[in-house]
Design an enzyme around this catalytic site. Structure first.
Site, PDB file in Angstrom:
ATOM      1  N   GLU A   1     -17.003  49.771  61.115  1.00 56.93           N
ATOM      2  CA  GLU A   1     -16.118  50.852  60.935  1.00 56.93           C
ATOM      3  C   GLU A   1     -16.649  51.683  59.800  1.00 56.93           C
ATOM      4  O   GLU A   1     -15.262  51.792  58.778  1.00 56.93           O
ATOM      5  CB  GLU A   1     -15.142  49.649  59.981  1.00 56.93           C
ATOM      6  CG  GLU A   1     -13.349  49.007  60.850  1.00 56.93           C
ATOM      7  CD  GLU A   1     -13.275  49.741  62.455  1.00 56.93           C
ATOM      8  OE1 GLU A   1     -12.847  50.084  63.107  1.00 56.93           O
ATOM      9  OE2 GLU A   1     -12.581  51.255  61.557  1.00 56.93           O
TER      10      GLU A   1
HETATM   11  C1  LIG Z   1     -21.622  44.639  65.334  1.00 58.92           C
HETATM   12  C2  LIG Z   1     -21.352  45.807  65.905  1.00 58.92           C
HETATM   13  C3  LIG Z   1     -20.265  46.516  66.296  1.00 58.92           C
HETATM   14  C4  LIG Z   1     -19.203  47.250  66.219  1.00 58.92           C
HETATM   15  N1  LIG Z   1     -18.479  47.613  66.871  1.00 58.92           N
HETATM   16  C5  LIG Z   1     -17.823  48.817  67.346  1.00 58.92           C
HETATM   17  C6  LIG Z   1     -16.231  49.233  68.104  1.00 58.92           C
HETATM   18  O1  LIG Z   1     -15.960  47.899  68.202  1.00 58.92           O
HETATM   19  N2  LIG Z   1     -16.802  50.524  68.369  1.00 58.92           N
HETATM   20  C7  LIG Z   1     -16.998  51.081  67.587  1.00 58.92           C
HETATM   21  O2  LIG Z   1     -17.353  52.239  68.123  1.00 58.92           O
HETATM   22  N3  LIG Z   1     -17.754  51.523  67.186  1.00 58.92           N
HETATM   23  C8  LIG Z   1     -18.897  50.064  66.549  1.00 58.92           C
HETATM   24  N4  LIG Z   1     -20.352  49.765  65.900  1.00 58.92           N
HETATM   25  C9  LIG Z   1     -20.980  50.803  65.085  1.00 58.92           C
HETATM   26  C10 LIG Z   1     -20.681  50.658  63.962  1.00 58.92           C
HETATM   27  O3  LIG Z   1     -19.201  51.091  64.017  1.00 58.92           O
HETATM   28  C11 LIG Z   1     -21.303  52.291  63.168  1.00 58.92           C
HETATM   29  O4  LIG Z   1     -22.611  51.421  64.294  1.00 58.92           O
HETATM   30  C12 LIG Z   1     -21.100  52.708  62.163  1.00 58.92           C
HETATM   31  O5  LIG Z   1     -20.206  53.466  62.482  1.00 58.92           O
HETATM   32  C13 LIG Z   1     -22.545  53.482  61.585  1.00 58.92           C
HETATM   33  O6  LIG Z   1     -22.794  54.306  62.124  1.00 58.92           O
HETATM   34  P1  LIG Z   1     -24.667  54.739  63.208  1.00 58.92           P
HETATM   35  O7  LIG Z   1     -24.705  52.856  63.056  1.00 58.92           O
HETATM   36  O8  LIG Z   1     -25.144  55.038  63.640  1.00 58.92           O
HETATM   37  O9  LIG Z   1     -24.658  54.325  61.434  1.00 58.92           O
HETATM   38  P2  LIG Z   1     -26.077  55.940  61.667  1.00 58.92           P
HETATM   39  O10 LIG Z   1     -24.399  56.964  61.741  1.00 58.92           O
HETATM   40  O11 LIG Z   1     -26.922  56.171  61.753  1.00 58.92           O
HETATM   41  O12 LIG Z   1     -26.057  55.898  59.366  1.00 58.92           O
HETATM   42  C14 LIG Z   1     -27.522  54.953  58.840  1.00 58.92           C
HETATM   43  C15 LIG Z   1     -26.758  55.518  57.606  1.00 58.92           C
HETATM   44  O13 LIG Z   1     -26.486  55.956  56.714  1.00 58.92           O
HETATM   45  C16 LIG Z   1     -25.943  56.506  56.312  1.00 58.92           C
HETATM   46  N5  LIG Z   1     -24.358  57.937  56.396  1.00 58.92           N
HETATM   47  C17 LIG Z   1     -24.954  58.439  57.604  1.00 58.92           C
HETATM   48  N6  LIG Z   1     -24.193  59.894  57.779  1.00 58.92           N
HETATM   49  C18 LIG Z   1     -23.626  60.163  56.688  1.00 58.92           C
HETATM   50  C19 LIG Z   1     -24.094  60.703  55.735  1.00 58.92           C
HETATM   51  N7  LIG Z   1     -22.861  61.979  56.397  1.00 58.92           N
HETATM   52  N8  LIG Z   1     -23.316  60.933  54.190  1.00 58.92           N
HETATM   53  C20 LIG Z   1     -23.691  60.126  53.457  1.00 58.92           C
HETATM   54  N9  LIG Z   1     -24.725  58.378  54.312  1.00 58.92           N
HETATM   55  C21 LIG Z   1     -24.653  58.986  55.735  1.00 58.92           C
HETATM   56  C22 LIG Z   1     -24.602  55.473  56.749  1.00 58.92           C
HETATM   57  O14 LIG Z   1     -23.813  55.120  55.128  1.00 58.92           O
HETATM   58  C23 LIG Z   1     -25.800  54.067  56.740  1.00 58.92           C
HETATM   59  O15 LIG Z   1     -26.386  53.420  55.651  1.00 58.92           O
HETATM   60  C24 LIG Z   1     -19.839  48.263  65.826  1.00 58.92           C
HETATM   61  C25 LIG Z   1     -21.943  48.587  65.156  1.00 58.92           C
HETATM   62  C26 LIG Z   1     -21.924  47.106  65.484  1.00 58.92           C
HETATM   63  C27 LIG Z   1     -23.619  46.711  64.605  1.00 58.92           C
END
Ligand SMILES: Cc1cc2nc3c(=O)[nH]c(=O)nc-3n(C[C@H](O)[C@H](O)[C@H](O)COP(=O)(O)OP(=O)(O)OC[C@H]3O[C@@H](n4cnc5c(N)ncnc54)[C@H](O)[C@@H]3O)c2cc1C
Length: 596
Positions: free
Chosen positions: A438
């Site tokens: 989220e």
């Molecule tokens: C168990 C689980 C359930 C989920 N359920 C859903 C779902 O139902 N629907 C859905 O659509 N998604 C879902 N997700 C996805 C989830 O919302 C994302 O994993 C989350 O938004 C983070 O994206 P990412 O994993 O690509 O991390 P990234 O975007 O790669 O981020 C990695 C790190 O970098 C930091 N970061 C990235 N960009 C920036 C920035 N611009 N400025 C500062 N820091 C930054 C982040 O804060 C984080 O700490 C789920 C994920 C999991 C693991």
């Protein structure tokens, strides 16, 4: 340890911190009264304690399983989900016209904590369904509402949120899933989504996917995203289920925690494309999805509270039973570890943090209700802005607290905390995701600073700080000796918050690096200060009860004092960290170099 839903604490917080009885007394929420709210929450607590909580361990041990596109939830989940939805719990805040109970957001926030405290793995599916109902209600066409909302509100069908793709996580600009217009006015979807919670399962008859996708020729970035509804089974004109849609679950993830909740890879359009219908307008999909995301953010914040309370209950029970060392009271033989001041520190930190975070979630929830129901337009706008300001704090502060609390819970158990049988380790593993999904907490901190501080020209945050100061004044004016230095510490925290708010506002005009690098510290500082005010309000309410002869709640005065004197004192330090700006990051390349 048998888990019990913390019904009494939740009700106290709703009453003393969120002032729900006063709101009900003004008739703002129809003819609903406090007795009815209390009974709903007590009944939810009973159901969660008796039916859902026993699933928590088996959900972790067995987890959801996947075979040939079919996902099976752990033993017992489907049966309890059926009982839960038949009892109407899926529609707590859903509109009555679609079969819901139509209760206030705040009651739903309370119930969401209750379900998640019993089992996060169980509660996640309804959490997403509720968000999908909200987005459809706000943006769906009358035809979509008529066909989809009644079975979704009843829980016969569930909902999902499809944003994430391998290259598009925090940054939805990169979403690639493709939508094409079909001749009959519907659309076809092609692409892959990952991490989709309950994208496939055996709990319900149909699954309603809300999917962000891009139409041909759409603008790049999020301005070119549209929102679509794609059901697992196509719905016939008479509401019965027809053919399987061209979408499937290609696998589920193996995860650190919430094993009972299937996290799915979803594939849309293996052949002719997944049949889908537009929600809202073309290229305005993110606005519609934001309705779902905002609801889910507060709900995920309550997950932090819920799992924190679960961990606290477990640690308290263990600390009363486990005997080690001589107690400070000089008792002969081994003392229960709860007699050691350091263990008391851990338990009180857990309890105070959880109740502070709960208070923040509750004031966010009540702001949503006021945004809908306050008598005049200006009040509704102010309340909507307050909810917008507090949502990132409710999400990120509370889920950080969930992580910290579950980790302390392991510590209270000593070595046994590291052993799976006690359950403390599961709490810690389950909790960990809430700070990530989220929107990762760092993203919420940026949202708070960049988009929420400027709300109403800064008036929204100013009002919030003034409210915190008013609580500190009340404690100084009428709080008893049990509050210790609460008023003074709360004022210092408010000073720190005010000073850094001004700093952030000035940086937003130019020094973005200082603003962004201090955002997470700022969110923490905000949470600590507001949380301190929430606990102080609860303490004052407890003293008022004691003045009328009911002394049962007086522990809340000590809890407010503990938080102010031992936890919120971090506020001035955080202010210093923020004030030093982005300078400490300048050398990041050298610091993070391989050889450093
Ligand atoms: C168990 C689980 C359930 C989920 N359920 C859903 C779902 O139902 N629907 C859905 O659509 N998604 C879902 N997700 C996805 C989830 O919302 C994302 O994993 C989350 O938004 C983070 O994206 P990412 O994993 O690509 O991390 P990234 O975007 O790669 O981020 C990695 C790190 O970098 C930091 N970061 C990235 N960009 C920036 C920035 N611009 N400025 C500062 N820091 C930054 C982040 O804060 C984080 O700490 C789920 C994920 C999991 C693991």
């Amino acid at each position: 340890m048998p888990y019990r839903s913390p019904v009494a604490d939740i009700l106290f917080s709703l009453s003393a911190i969120a002032d729900l009885p006063a709101l009900l007394g003004q008739g703002l929420l129809g003819d609903l009264d406090w007795d009815a709210v209390s009974s709903v929450i007590a009944e939810a607590g009973r159901f969660a304690t008796e039916k859902i909580a026993p699933l928590n361990r088996i959900g972790d041990l067995k987890g959801a399983s996947y075979e040939n596109g079919v996902v099976t939830t752990p033993p017992g989940f489907a049966d309890v989900y059926r009982q839960w939805s038949e009892a109407g719990w899926n529609g707590v805040s859903a509109p009555a016209e679609f079969g819901g109970m139509g209760l206030p957001h705040l009651v739903n926030v309370a119930c969401t904590e209750i379900w998640n405290g019993a089992s996060m793995g169980f509660a996640l599916c309804p959490l997403l369904t509720e968000g999908a109902i909200g987005a459809l209600k706000a943006y769906g066409s009358p035809e979509l509402l008529g066909a989809y909302l009644p079975p979704m509100v009843s829980g016969r069908w569930t909902g999902t949120m499809n944003l994430t793709e391998p290259q598009a996580g925090s940054d939805l600009n990169a979403v690639k899933t493709r939508a094409e217009r079909a001749e009959d006015g519907s659309y076809r979807l092609f692409g892959q989504k990952i991490f989709i919670t309950h994208g496939e399962h055996d709990l319900a008859e149909n699954i309603v996917h809300l999917v962000l996708a891009r139409l041909p020729g759409a603008a790049p970035g999020t301005r070119g995203l549209s929102l679509f509804l794609a059901p697992k089974f196509i719905v016939n004109a008479d509401g019965s289920l027809g053919a399987r849609n061209d979408l499937r679950c290609a696998g589920i993830e193996h995860k650190l925690g919430i094993h009972a909740s299937p996290t799915c890879v979803m594939v849309y359009g293996d052949s002719d494309g997944a049949k889908a219908w537009l929600v809202g307008e073309e290229n305005r999909g993110l606005a519609a999805m934001f309705v779902m995301m905002n609801a889910a953010r507060l709900a995920v914040g309550t997950q932090g509270v819920a799992i924190g309370d679960r961990a606290y209950q477990r640690a308290l029970t263990y600390a009363r039973e486990r005997r080690q060392g001589r107690g400070p009271k000089g008792s002969d033989g081994m003392a229960a570890i709860i007699e050691h001041p350091d263990v008391q520190r851990m338990l009180m930190t857990m309890k105070a943090n959880v109740q502070a975070a709960r208070g923040i979630c509750h004031v966010t929830g009540v702001s949503l209700d006021l945004a809908d129901h306050a008598r005049d337009e200006a009040e509704r706008t102010a309340a909507a802005n307050r909810a917008a300001l507090l949502t990132p704090i409710a999400k990120a502060f509370s889920t950080d607290i969930g992580d910290e609390t579950t980790s302390i819970g392991v510590q209270v158990h000593g070595g046994m905390g590291f052993i799976e049988e006690t359950g403390a380790a599961q709490d810690m593993r389950d909790s960990r995701i809430a700070a990530i999904y989220e929107g990762a907490n760092g993203i919420h901190a940026i949202d708070l600073v960049q988009r929420k501080l400027p709300l109403a020209g800064g008036e929204t945050v100013n009002t919030e700080i003034a409210g915190i100061r008013a609580v500190a004044r009340d404690v100084a004016a009428r709080g008893g000796a049990g509050f210790g230095a609460t008023a003074a510490r709360l004022n210092e925290a408010a000073d720190a918050l005010e000073k850094t708010t001004r700093m952030m506002q000035s940086w937003l005009g130019g020094d973005q690096n200082s603003a962004l690098s201090g955002a997470s510290h700022y969110l923490r500082l905000f949470g600590l200060t507001l949380g301190g005010a929430c606990l102080a309000k609860a303490g004052l309410a407890a003293e008022a009860l004691a003045a009328n002869g009911d002394r049962h709640e007086l522990g809340r005065v000590g809890l407010a004092r503990f938080f102010a004197e031992k936890v919120a004192v971090a506020a001035p330090g955080l202010a210093q960290a923020i004030a030093s700006g982005g300078g400490a990051f300048e050398a990041y390349e050298a610091i993070l170099a391989e050889s450093a």
